[in-house]
Write a protein that holds these residues in place. Structure first.
Motif, mmCIF file in Angstrom:
data_model
loop_
_atom_site.group_PDB
_atom_site.id
_atom_site.type_symbol
_atom_site.label_atom_id
_atom_site.label_comp_id
_atom_site.label_asym_id
_atom_site.label_seq_id
_atom_site.Cartn_x
_atom_site.Cartn_y
_atom_site.Cartn_z
ATOM 1 N N UNK A 125 -4.265 2.301 10.444
ATOM 2 C CA UNK A 125 -3.395 2.054 9.306
ATOM 3 C C UNK A 125 -3.742 2.941 8.112
ATOM 4 N N UNK A 126 -5.020 3.260 7.899
ATOM 5 C CA UNK A 126 -5.378 4.126 6.770
ATOM 6 C C UNK A 126 -4.873 5.549 6.958
ATOM 7 N N UNK A 127 -4.677 5.939 8.201
ATOM 8 C CA UNK A 127 -4.080 7.250 8.492
ATOM 9 C C UNK A 127 -2.560 7.198 8.355
ATOM 10 N N UNK A 128 -1.967 6.102 8.820
ATOM 11 C CA UNK A 128 -0.515 5.987 8.819
ATOM 12 C C UNK A 128 0.038 5.654 7.439
ATOM 13 N N UNK A 129 -0.703 4.863 6.665
ATOM 14 C CA UNK A 129 -0.298 4.506 5.296
ATOM 15 C C UNK A 129 -1.489 4.776 4.382
ATOM 16 N N UNK A 130 -1.731 6.044 4.042
ATOM 17 C CA UNK A 130 -2.888 6.374 3.199
ATOM 18 C C UNK A 130 -2.772 5.771 1.814
#
Length: 334
Positions: A16-21
Motif C-alpha cells: 500500500x505504501x508503494x501504491x498510495x505513497x
C-alpha cells in the motif's frame, strides 16, 4: 466482502505504501500566501487554505495558525473503519497523513453528504473538541443536521439547498461565499432515512469540490471514451460550469466505481471524471475518493491508471488533472 475484493486486498495491502505513497503535510510554503493551497487528507477529504488577506504577522510570538487565510476542510473521515461501528466494516489501508491535533485551525467545514466515508462522527467529534474555543462553521445539505454529533453547536451549522449561497465571515481573515451545488448521488445513514438529507457539491471562490457523484447510469464495464456516449448524463456539471465557472481547481472523485451496473449511478469512473472536469470548466483538477478503503471491486491502484488513459483519450494533460501524494500540498491561483 466479495471474492474479487478479497483477492485485491491480499494483493494490495502489503504494497500500500508503494501504491498510495504518503508524506507528512507542510500545509504549503509561506511564499505561497497569495495562492490557494490544497492538501489531500485521504479519500474525499481535502484541507484548503484560501489566500491570506493582508500581510502575515511578524511577531516572534506568532502561532502556526496566525497569518493563514480562511481554511476549509471537506469531508473529514479519518477513522480506521468506514462503518457505523469501529469493530466491523471496511478497514482503512492507508492512514490519514495527519491527526486532528496536527492540522491548522479550521474556519469552515463542508460535508457533501452523510455516508460514513464522508461524515465520520469520530473525526467530527475530535475536530469540535479541539476547536471548541471557536467552532468551525459547518455547511451541510438540507436536512443534514439531524445526523451530526451533539458536540457540534447547532448555531454553527448552515443547511443549504442546491444553488443556495451563503457568505461566511471569518474574523481576522475575511469573507468567502459558499455555494451549494448539485451532484448525482444519494444519502443514507440508517435503515429508514434514505434520501432524506440532501447530497451536495460545493463552489467556493475559484474552487469546486465534487464530493461524491455519478455521471450517468450504465451497465457497461467498458472504460473506452466512446462507450455509452449515446446515454444521457447528469446535466448539473455543465450548469455548474456555466453559472459559476471557470474554476482554478476542481476536486473530483475518481474511485469506487466497479461494478458499473451497481455503482455507475452514484460513483463516476475516471473517464467520466475527466468529462466532469471539462463540463465544470476547471482549469486544473485533483483526483479524490480513492486510495483509502476498498469500497468497490477495482484494485487500489486502478483509478490513477484509468485516469491516465482517460486523460490521453480526451486530450487532457497530467498537469491539468493529476493525482497528488497523500498529504501533499499543492498551490493554485485563487
Amino acid at each position: 466482502m466479495n471474492k474479487r475484493t478479497a483477492v485485491n486486498d491480499a494483493r494490495d495491502m502489503p504494497r500500500v505504501d508503494e501504491l498510495v505513497p504518503r508524506t507528512k503535510p507542510d500545509w504549503g510554503k509561506p511564499e505561497n500566501a497569495d495562492k490557494m493551497k490544497a492538501t489531500w487528507m485521504g479519500h474525499a477529504s481535502y484541507l484548503v487554505e484560501m489566500p491570506r488577506d493582508g500581510p502575515a504577522p511578524t511577531s516572534e510570538k506568532s502561532t502556526k495558525d496566525e497569518g493563514r487565510g480562511v481554511t476549509i476542510l471537506f469531508d473529514p473521515a479519518w477513522s480506521k473503519r468506514c462503518s457505523p461501528v469501529q469493530f466491523a466494516g471496511s478497514i482503512r489501508y492507508q492512514d490519514a497523513p495527519a491527526t486532528v491535533d496536527e492540522i491548522p485551525e479550521i474556519d469552515i467545514l463542508c460535508l457533501s453528504h452523510n455516508h460514513y466515508d464522508h461524515q465520520d462522527t469520530n473525526t467530527l467529534t475530535a475536530i469540535y473538541k479541539r476547536f471548541s474555543h471557536r467552532p468551525p462553521v459547518l455547511c451541510v445539505g438540507l436536512n443534514g443536521t439531524d445526523s451530526l454529533p451533539s458536540i457540534i453547536p447547532r448555531n454553527r451549522v448552515v443547511e443549504m439547498d442546491w444553488w443556495e449561497e451563503r457568505e461566511i465571515t471569518v474574523e481576522g481573515k475575511g469573507k468567502v461565499k459558499v455555494t451549494c451545488t448539485p451532484a448525482q448521488h444519494m444519502s443514507k445513514r440508517g435503515a429508514f432515512d434514505t434520501a432524506k438529507a440532501l447530497w451536495t457539491s460545493y463552489a467556493i471562490k475559484s474552487l469546486w469540490f465534487g464530493g461524491d457523484t455519478g455521471y450517468r447510469h450504465t451497465e457497461s464495464e467498458s472504460h473506452d471514451p466512446s462507450a455509452n456516449a449515446d446515454l444521457p448524463h447528469c446535466p448539473a456539471f455543465k450548469q455548474i460550469g456555466e453559472r459559476l465557472g471557470p474554476f482554478s481547481l476542481g476536486l473530483i472523485p475518481i474511485g469506487a466505481y466497479e461494478p458499473r451496473w451497481f455503482l455507475s449511478s452514484v460513483h463516476c469512473s475516471p473517464i467520466e471524471s475527466v468529462r466532469i472536469f471539462q463540463e465544470v470548466k476547471a482549469k486544473t483538477a485533483l483526483g479524490i475518493h480513492w486510495g483509502t478503503w476498498h469500497m468497490a471491486w477495482e484494485a487500489v491502484d486502478e483509478p490513477p491508471k484509468l485516469l491516465k488513459a482517460a486523460r490521453e483519450a480526451l486530450g487532457v494533460t497530467e498537469a491539468q488533472f493529476g493525482v497528488p501524494v497523500l498529504g501533499e500540498t499543492r498551490a493554485f491561483e485563487a
